[in-house]
Design a protein around this motif. Structure first.
Motif, PDB file in Angstrom:
ATOM      1  N   ALA A  52       0.950  -1.040   0.248  1.00 53.91           N
ATOM      2  CA  ALA A  52      -0.020   0.147  -0.063  1.00 53.91           C
ATOM      3  C   ALA A  52       1.180   1.016  -0.196  1.00 53.91           C
ATOM      4  O   ALA A  52       2.146   1.416   0.523  1.00 53.91           O
ATOM      5  CB  ALA A  52      -1.204   0.136   0.910  1.00 53.91           C
ATOM      6  N   ALA A  53       0.672   2.402  -0.455  1.00 52.62           N
ATOM      7  CA  ALA A  53       1.446   3.524  -0.276  1.00 52.62           C
ATOM      8  C   ALA A  53       2.594   3.458  -1.313  1.00 52.62           C
ATOM      9  O   ALA A  53       3.865   3.546  -0.869  1.00 52.62           O
ATOM     10  CB  ALA A  53       1.305   4.420   0.763  1.00 52.62           C
ATOM     11  N   SER A  55       5.544   4.041  -4.033  1.00 52.19           N
ATOM     12  CA  SER A  55       6.652   4.784  -4.836  1.00 52.19           C
ATOM     13  C   SER A  55       7.472   4.837  -4.831  1.00 52.19           C
ATOM     14  O   SER A  55       8.408   3.759  -5.306  1.00 52.19           O
ATOM     15  CB  SER A  55       7.611   5.320  -2.642  1.00 52.19           C
ATOM     16  N   ALA A  75      -2.930   5.580  -6.159  1.00 49.24           N
ATOM     17  CA  ALA A  75      -3.753   5.850  -5.327  1.00 49.24           C
ATOM     18  C   ALA A  75      -3.583   6.878  -4.832  1.00 49.24           C
ATOM     19  O   ALA A  75      -2.053   7.759  -4.970  1.00 49.24           O
ATOM     20  CB  ALA A  75      -3.836   4.477  -4.010  1.00 49.24           C
ATOM     21  N   ALA A  76      -4.078   7.423  -4.295  1.00 46.81           N
ATOM     22  CA  ALA A  76      -3.845   8.975  -3.987  1.00 46.81           C
ATOM     23  C   ALA A  76      -2.940   9.068  -2.497  1.00 46.81           C
ATOM     24  O   ALA A  76      -1.582  10.521  -2.841  1.00 46.81           O
ATOM     25  CB  ALA A  76      -4.889   9.629  -3.136  1.00 46.81           C
ATOM     26  N   ASP A  77      -2.074   8.202  -1.972  1.00 45.14           N
ATOM     27  CA  ASP A  77      -1.248   7.954  -1.615  1.00 45.14           C
ATOM     28  C   ASP A  77      -0.177   7.468  -1.537  1.00 45.14           C
ATOM     29  O   ASP A  77       0.895   7.893  -0.706  1.00 45.14           O
ATOM     30  CB  ASP A  77      -1.396   7.272   0.390  1.00 45.14           C
ATOM     31  N   ALA A  78      -0.123   7.540  -2.698  1.00 44.12           N
ATOM     32  CA  ALA A  78       1.244   7.015  -3.237  1.00 44.12           C
ATOM     33  C   ALA A  78       2.163   8.410  -3.502  1.00 44.12           C
ATOM     34  O   ALA A  78       1.902   9.088  -3.213  1.00 44.12           O
ATOM     35  CB  ALA A  78       1.178   6.669  -5.622  1.00 44.12           C
ATOM     36  N   VAL A  79       3.390   8.112  -3.179  1.00 39.54           N
ATOM     37  CA  VAL A  79       4.461   8.872  -2.515  1.00 39.54           C
ATOM     38  C   VAL A  79       5.286   9.336  -4.499  1.00 39.54           C
ATOM     39  O   VAL A  79       6.404   7.830  -4.750  1.00 39.54           O
ATOM     40  CB  VAL A  79       5.336   8.643  -2.074  1.00 39.54           C
ATOM     41  N   ASN A  97       0.022  14.167  -5.183  1.00 36.23           N
ATOM     42  CA  ASN A  97       1.383  12.757  -4.937  1.00 36.23           C
ATOM     43  C   ASN A  97       2.696  12.829  -5.556  1.00 36.23           C
ATOM     44  O   ASN A  97       3.049  11.958  -5.612  1.00 36.23           O
ATOM     45  CB  ASN A  97       0.855  11.933  -4.830  1.00 36.23           C
TER      46      ASN A  97
END
Length: 223
Positions: A52-53, A55, A75-79, A97
């Motif tokens: 998840a998340a 990068s 996903a919006a929380d990807a870095v 992001n």
């Protein structure tokens, strides 16, 4: 063989071969001129199948088009982090992001690790290629992948003679895989890498490499 005149990192980055290169400015995620084609895998699919998340760090990212496209589907929380000496020539606000950093990959360092690190044809314009590869290996997450294009003909000894036949086995011994057919280096899993070479300087007049574009020669001495 006459020794080529070598320049420092700052001199190299001001040279025409680096400042004016266009190798990665328009490349997107998919299609004929794409990251998927150049890397041999779909970066977004790999990230989506991971933790998840996710990068992604893209070194020598050019316009950053691939990461902007990835930001729209991950996903919006990807870095997502893009680093380029020039950066977008016509900048528009980046997605939330995505961080776009204009600076030298030779002096920049992240404050975190990444699930994916890419350098699509960027090493051709970097002086200390081996130093950057060793540093990037430490920026990988434990299950992450580093993928970069590499030309063994671009690494030379102090007198200008070819060093690739020694450098490639040293990279493999450190855990890298090299595909001569595709000129690609890959490394799975973050680690500390020490390569037995000391960087001496760069030759911006090395001439065209396998891409047909002018590239940089990187000179080392064994240690």
């Amino acid at each position: 063989m006459p020794k080529p005149p070598l320049v420092s990192a700052s001199e190299l980055e001001r040279s025409s071969v680096v400042a004016n290169n266009t190798m990665n400015r328009e490349r997107g995620l998919a299609g004929v001129n794409s990251y998927a084609r150049e890397l041999g895998f779909d970066p977004v699919a790999r990230l989506a199948a991971g933790p998840a998340a996710p990068s992604w760090l893209d070194l020598c990212s050019g316009e950053g088009r691939a990461l902007r496209e990835a930001a729209a589907v991950l996903a919006a929380d990807a870095v997502l982090t893009a680093v380029d000496l020039v950066g977008p020539l016509f900048p528009v606000p980046a997605p939330p992001n995505l961080e776009e950093i204009v600076g030298s990959v030779c002096s920049w360092a992240p404050s975190r690790t990444y699930d994916l690190i890419t350098c699509v044809h960027g090493l051709h314009y970097v002086g200390d290629q081996l130093g950057l590869l060793a540093r990037a290996a430490s920026w990988l997450a434990p299950g992450g992948r580093l993928a970069a294009h590499f030309d063994p003909e671009s690494v030379r000894w102090a007198d200008g003679s070819a060093a690739g036949r020694v450098v490639v086995p040293a990279l493999r011994a450190a855990g890298f895989r090299y595909s001569a057919r595709h000129h690609r280096l890959t490394l799975d899993g973050g680690r500390r890498v020490r390569l037995p070479f000391r960087y001496l300087g760069a030759d911006p007049a090395a001439g065209p490499n396998y891409t047909g574009q002018p590239a940089v020669g990187s000179h080392y001495t064994p240690v």
